[in-house]
Design a protein around this motif. Structure first.
Motif, PDB file in Angstrom:
ATOM      1  N   GLY A  72       0.798  -1.230   0.000  1.00  0.00           N
ATOM      2  CA  GLY A  72       0.000   0.000   0.000  1.00  0.00           C
ATOM      3  C   GLY A  72       0.826   1.273   0.000  1.00  0.00           C
ATOM      4  N   ASP A  73       2.108   1.168   0.305  1.00  0.00           N
ATOM      5  CA  ASP A  73       2.953   2.375   0.329  1.00  0.00           C
ATOM      6  C   ASP A  73       3.070   2.993  -1.068  1.00  0.00           C
ATOM      7  OD1 ASP A  73       3.483   2.222   3.013  1.00  0.00           O
ATOM      8  OD2 ASP A  73       5.594   1.661   2.812  1.00  0.00           O
ATOM      9  N   LYS A  74       2.943   4.292  -1.110  1.00  0.00           N
ATOM     10  CA  LYS A  74       3.172   5.001  -2.362  1.00  0.00           C
ATOM     11  C   LYS A  74       4.655   5.380  -2.444  1.00  0.00           C
ATOM     12  CE  LYS A  74      -0.068   7.879  -4.135  1.00  0.00           C
ATOM     13  NZ  LYS A  74      -0.810   9.153  -4.365  1.00  0.00           N
ATOM     14  N   GLY A  81      16.580   5.799 -17.032  1.00  0.00           N
ATOM     15  CA  GLY A  81      17.406   4.734 -17.591  1.00  0.00           C
ATOM     16  C   GLY A  81      16.836   3.392 -17.166  1.00  0.00           C
ATOM     17  N   VAL A  82      17.618   2.336 -17.378  1.00  0.00           N
ATOM     18  CA  VAL A  82      17.152   0.976 -17.104  1.00  0.00           C
ATOM     19  C   VAL A  82      16.801   0.772 -15.636  1.00  0.00           C
ATOM     20  CG1 VAL A  82      17.944  -1.423 -16.916  1.00  0.00           C
ATOM     21  CG2 VAL A  82      18.321  -0.144 -19.024  1.00  0.00           C
ATOM     22  N   PHE A  83      17.630   1.309 -14.736  1.00  0.00           N
ATOM     23  CA  PHE A  83      17.534   0.866 -13.352  1.00  0.00           C
ATOM     24  C   PHE A  83      16.371   1.505 -12.581  1.00  0.00           C
ATOM     25  CE2 PHE A  83      21.567  -0.435 -14.995  1.00  0.00           C
ATOM     26  CZ  PHE A  83      21.569  -1.773 -14.637  1.00  0.00           C
ATOM     27  N   GLY A  84      15.896   2.663 -13.059  1.00  0.00           N
ATOM     28  CA  GLY A  84      14.663   3.198 -12.501  1.00  0.00           C
ATOM     29  C   GLY A  84      13.488   2.264 -12.806  1.00  0.00           C
ATOM     30  N   GLY A  85      13.523   1.639 -13.967  1.00  0.00           N
ATOM     31  CA  GLY A  85      12.476   0.686 -14.333  1.00  0.00           C
ATOM     32  C   GLY A  85      12.498  -0.535 -13.429  1.00  0.00           C
ATOM     33  N   ARG A  86      13.696  -0.962 -13.068  1.00  0.00           N
ATOM     34  CA  ARG A  86      13.819  -2.101 -12.171  1.00  0.00           C
ATOM     35  C   ARG A  86      13.297  -1.738 -10.776  1.00  0.00           C
ATOM     36  NH1 ARG A  86      19.386  -5.433 -12.294  1.00  0.00           N
ATOM     37  NH2 ARG A  86      18.760  -5.416 -14.486  1.00  0.00           N
ATOM     38  N   MET A  87      13.526  -0.470 -10.374  1.00  0.00           N
ATOM     39  CA  MET A  87      12.985  -0.005  -9.095  1.00  0.00           C
ATOM     40  C   MET A  87      11.459  -0.083  -9.097  1.00  0.00           C
ATOM     41  SD  MET A  87      15.261   3.376  -8.242  1.00  0.00           S
ATOM     42  CE  MET A  87      16.625   3.287  -7.064  1.00  0.00           C
ATOM     43  N   LYS A  88      10.855   0.321 -10.198  1.00  0.00           N
ATOM     44  CA  LYS A  88       9.392   0.269 -10.320  1.00  0.00           C
ATOM     45  C   LYS A  88       8.902  -1.169 -10.121  1.00  0.00           C
ATOM     46  CE  LYS A  88       5.729   1.459 -13.683  1.00  0.00           C
ATOM     47  NZ  LYS A  88       5.322   0.319 -14.509  1.00  0.00           N
ATOM     48  N   GLU A  89       9.577  -2.113 -10.785  1.00  0.00           N
ATOM     49  CA  GLU A  89       9.228  -3.528 -10.627  1.00  0.00           C
ATOM     50  C   GLU A  89       9.308  -3.938  -9.154  1.00  0.00           C
ATOM     51  OE1 GLU A  89       8.470  -6.310 -12.314  1.00  0.00           O
ATOM     52  OE2 GLU A  89       8.248  -5.391 -14.284  1.00  0.00           O
ATOM     53  N   ASN A  90      10.347  -3.468  -8.482  1.00  0.00           N
ATOM     54  CA  ASN A  90      10.510  -3.816  -7.071  1.00  0.00           C
ATOM     55  C   ASN A  90       9.367  -3.278  -6.223  1.00  0.00           C
ATOM     56  OD1 ASN A  90      13.197  -5.088  -5.769  1.00  0.00           O
ATOM     57  ND2 ASN A  90      13.665  -4.270  -7.791  1.00  0.00           N
ATOM     58  N   VAL A  91       8.982  -2.025  -6.473  1.00  0.00           N
ATOM     59  CA  VAL A  91       7.879  -1.437  -5.705  1.00  0.00           C
ATOM     60  C   VAL A  91       6.623  -2.276  -5.888  1.00  0.00           C
ATOM     61  CG1 VAL A  91       6.364   0.564  -5.465  1.00  0.00           C
ATOM     62  CG2 VAL A  91       8.820   0.898  -5.824  1.00  0.00           C
ATOM     63  N   GLU A  92       6.328  -2.596  -7.145  1.00  0.00           N
ATOM     64  CA  GLU A  92       5.091  -3.338  -7.437  1.00  0.00           C
ATOM     65  C   GLU A  92       5.116  -4.711  -6.776  1.00  0.00           C
ATOM     66  OE1 GLU A  92       4.125  -1.240 -11.757  1.00  0.00           O
ATOM     67  OE2 GLU A  92       5.165  -3.175 -11.664  1.00  0.00           O
ATOM     68  N   ARG A  93       6.264  -5.379  -6.864  1.00  0.00           N
ATOM     69  CA  ARG A  93       6.341  -6.736  -6.308  1.00  0.00           C
ATOM     70  C   ARG A  93       6.306  -6.729  -4.773  1.00  0.00           C
ATOM     71  NH1 ARG A  93       9.228 -10.579 -10.546  1.00  0.00           N
ATOM     72  NH2 ARG A  93       8.796  -9.400 -12.433  1.00  0.00           N
ATOM     73  N   CYS A  94       6.579  -5.570  -4.172  1.00  0.00           N
ATOM     74  CA  CYS A  94       6.450  -5.453  -2.710  1.00  0.00           C
ATOM     75  C   CYS A  94       5.048  -4.987  -2.313  1.00  0.00           C
ATOM     76  CB  CYS A  94       7.478  -4.470  -2.156  1.00  0.00           C
ATOM     77  SG  CYS A  94       9.170  -5.060  -2.325  1.00  0.00           S
ATOM     78  N   GLY A  96       3.637  -2.183  -3.211  1.00  0.00           N
ATOM     79  CA  GLY A  96       3.538  -0.730  -3.155  1.00  0.00           C
ATOM     80  C   GLY A  96       2.977  -0.165  -4.450  1.00  0.00           C
ATOM     81  N   THR A  97       2.738   1.138  -4.443  1.00  0.00           N
ATOM     82  CA  THR A  97       2.222   1.811  -5.637  1.00  0.00           C
ATOM     83  C   THR A  97       3.285   2.778  -6.146  1.00  0.00           C
ATOM     84  OG1 THR A  97       0.022   1.719  -4.672  1.00  0.00           O
ATOM     85  CG2 THR A  97       0.329   3.210  -6.559  1.00  0.00           C
ATOM     86  N   PRO A  98       3.856   2.503  -7.314  1.00  0.00           N
ATOM     87  CA  PRO A  98       4.872   3.423  -7.825  1.00  0.00           C
ATOM     88  C   PRO A  98       4.242   4.638  -8.498  1.00  0.00           C
ATOM     89  CG  PRO A  98       4.675   1.524  -9.271  1.00  0.00           C
ATOM     90  CD  PRO A  98       3.687   1.318  -8.170  1.00  0.00           C
ATOM     91  N   VAL A  99       4.826   5.789  -8.249  1.00  0.00           N
ATOM     92  CA  VAL A  99       4.462   7.006  -8.983  1.00  0.00           C
ATOM     93  C   VAL A  99       5.724   7.401  -9.733  1.00  0.00           C
ATOM     94  CG1 VAL A  99       3.729   9.411  -8.808  1.00  0.00           C
ATOM     95  CG2 VAL A  99       2.862   7.710  -7.171  1.00  0.00           C
ATOM     96  N   MET A 100       5.642   7.375 -11.064  1.00  0.00           N
ATOM     97  CA  MET A 100       6.862   7.550 -11.839  1.00  0.00           C
ATOM     98  C   MET A 100       7.145   9.020 -12.177  1.00  0.00           C
ATOM     99  SD  MET A 100       7.844   4.454 -11.905  1.00  0.00           S
ATOM    100  CE  MET A 100       9.274   4.541 -13.011  1.00  0.00           C
ATOM    101  N   VAL A 101       8.413   9.377 -12.092  1.00  0.00           N
ATOM    102  CA  VAL A 101       8.892  10.657 -12.619  1.00  0.00           C
ATOM    103  C   VAL A 101       9.848  10.300 -13.749  1.00  0.00           C
ATOM    104  CG1 VAL A 101      10.167  12.772 -12.137  1.00  0.00           C
ATOM    105  CG2 VAL A 101       8.735  11.749 -10.349  1.00  0.00           C
ATOM    106  N   GLU A 102       9.420  10.554 -14.968  1.00  0.00           N
ATOM    107  CA  GLU A 102      10.201  10.097 -16.119  1.00  0.00           C
ATOM    108  C   GLU A 102      11.056  11.217 -16.690  1.00  0.00           C
ATOM    109  OE1 GLU A 102       9.681   6.941 -17.641  1.00  0.00           O
ATOM    110  OE2 GLU A 102       7.731   6.279 -16.861  1.00  0.00           O
TER     111      GLU A 102
END
Lengths: 380, 380
Positions: A72-74, A81-94, A96-102
């Protein structure tokens, strides 16, 4: 000279082959304490939880997210780059709700966009960003990003995989809450271990979670029973003993050189490479203000066969340079000058070999001028 | 001679110190293919997904659970030592519901209890058990347990951390669905890597999950892009290159000796240790039929100071033996005869040093008879 693993110092290779002793042997425990202190120096922190995770940088990233993100954490995630995308995957798999700044690949994270996103998401708990994007060679302003996060009551997760030991990171001065890195970049150690550091404020969130960390292996509440500073070490998992011999030796080498000297060396060697590449007519994709000295992303000239050039460099010159990742695949080469690889002889080899291969393949480059440009930069 | 890490063969230590090359270098990819084939031999399987996880055995365990257990899945977990408890933690953290089958520490998993539990839980999806319990030295009947599971339409997760290379495991013949091991036991390699193997049937469940695997780092759908057998390797994480040099060398040593010969050697050396310890008057906690040759759990005689004995063995004889874990802490010593440690000279050192230390501390043991007993067993 790829994006890591970098050249491993002979002292580290020698350390890896020392006889294996038990992970609870007093002699090993003594080395663990030294390793923690040396990592505190490298990260410029007094955080008690400063230790190596027994797995590669991706697991260091997951250690930060799995321990800090609760369902539930936002989480505001910066991606350039690539590794911000991997962070997003991590948030989702935990959960949480990712809010992206691209931001565009090859640019730094835009502070103003982050501030706006923090303002429009007052319920966000964490800001996550990559300090040094290995996929693009762009460095973001970690100090300012942490200040913005704290002004909006967010904790921070910082990816320092490629920056640790190569460009300044000051965990305590910048008030970074959690950070992870890798051994195979500017520490010039073998890949497979991920140094992390957590502030007391971040640990507070880990201790007060409402549910357990979803990974048993990466649960810091358990790991600290083994890596903590109590007299009694509780077995958690079997530590990668020899890999830690290597990390210990690499951190000793860093301490002997001195952090500031290591940063200065990376910068000087990068300027020499830059001089050679620009003399040849090649260009960087990152603007000068945000360019990482240790990871040089260079545009591939029009009409040049990416894979063919890298293949010839490897086969004819025993030289590896990196391909582009994700959106930059086929568009850039990534030339690493990390740790023990950041030496004058490597710059000479790289620009010399690139010039030979590119001119042989008929690429539109300047020839005969690179060596002088490199030498001039090295003497500056 | 603890419960692992075991003595590492000099050839493996040498391999660790070879120059680090890139994790996508064609020469490294060739070694990856050889490593997979050698692991298939060690596991006695043709499973295409047979590979080393880039982290210790605990992460191998988590790879099995995180990929196979979906939220809500009922998983029958057999516990007869420390590691069954860790399996339970894994099930819970993956959102599954563990149903425990408990047996006394030091005994094998009771087949009848497992059958009854399978019958009363027809909705169970998975049966998980430890083949060789490192905390007690007991071996369970993997073949029969798998047959029971399949008769009740359950997949199996098998912990073979301490058995691989030391006692028979036949993944294909026994129809094991998923299995994990460690490098630091009977493979005599350094700790830090976890070999795994998944059958096609298990992979089917992974592919058809309704949600993503909760760990990005351990998600086999992603990992197989790098370790799979396609021509193109996709970067997932940076492989621990030098640690994999070590694993490759350890598997070559196993292949040279031959699996059957390695199993026979472990048994022969165990019988020599047993002869010496029993001549001294010490007893094993596991009955003979379920005793692991590679992990010998011995009762500490009444009134003997556990830590003092282990401390003297380490300081006076440079010999490490293991302490008891969990319910057996302070009650047993765990003497490992794993891989390169399973040699006659180690048995002589161990029984000789134990006799010297125990008699010096006034423990009620027989003296002067152990050496002859060991020699006799070695010549049998």
């Amino acid at each position: 000279m790829g994006p890591g693993p970098s050249d491993v110092h002979p002292r580290i290779l020698e350390a890896l082959s020392r006889p294996t002793i038990g992970h609870l042997d007093p002699a090993f425990v003594g080395m663990m304490e030294q390793t923690k202190a040396l990592l505190q120096y490298a990260f410029q922190t007094e955080n008690a939880l400063t230790m190596p995770v027994s797995a590669p940088g991706s697991a260091g990233m997951e250690t930060c997210f799995a321990n800090l993100v609760e369902p539930g954490d936002k989480v505001i995630v910066c991606q350039n780059g690539v590794f911000g995308g991997r962070m997003k995957e991590n948030v989702e798999r935990c959960g949480g709700t990712p809010v992206m700044v691209e931001d565009d690949w090859g640019t730094a994270v835009d502070l103003q966009k982050v501030e706006e996103t923090l303002e429009t998401n007052p319920d966000a708990k964490i800001l996550a960003f990559v300090h040094a994007e290995t996929s693009t060679g762009a460095q973001s302003d970690a100090k300012e990003l942490v200040a913005l996060a704290h002004a909006h009551d967010c904790l921070t997760i910082v990816d320092a995989v490629t920056s640790l030991g190569g460009t300044p990171i000051k965990v305590d001065e910048w008030e970074i809450d959690s950070i992870y890195s890798g051994t195979q970049k500017c520490l010039s150690c073998t890949p497979g271990i991920s140094p992390i550091s957590f502030s007391e404020r971040a640990l507070e969130k880990v201790r007060n979670r409402s549910g357990k960390v979803q990974s048993w292996f990466l649960d810091l509440n358990l790991v600290m029973g083994y890596w903590g500073s109590g007299q009694k070490r509780a077995y958690h998992h079997t530590a990668p003993v020899n890999a830690l011999y290597g990390l210990h030796e690499s951190l000793r080498i860093l301490e002997e050189e001195g952090l500031e000297n290591a940063w200065a060396r990376h910068r000087k060697i990068h300027l020499a490479l830059k001089a050679g590449l620009e003399a040849m007519g090649l260009t960087f994709i990152v603007d000068e203000a945000h360019r990482l000295p240790q990871l040089n992303a260079v545009s591939i000239p029009e009409g040049v066969d990416d894979a063919a050039v890298r293949g010839r460099l490897l086969n004819e010159y025993n030289l590896e340079i990196g391909a582009g990742l994700g959106a930059l695949a086929g568009k850039v080469w990534r030339i690493g000058l990390m740790g023990h690889s950041a030496r004058a002889k490597n710059v000479l080899l790289c620009v010399g070999a690139l010039e030979a291969v590119l001119s042989d393949m008929g690429a539109p480059i300047n020839t005969g001028v690179t060596l002088a440009a490199v030498q001039k930069a090295l003497q500056a």
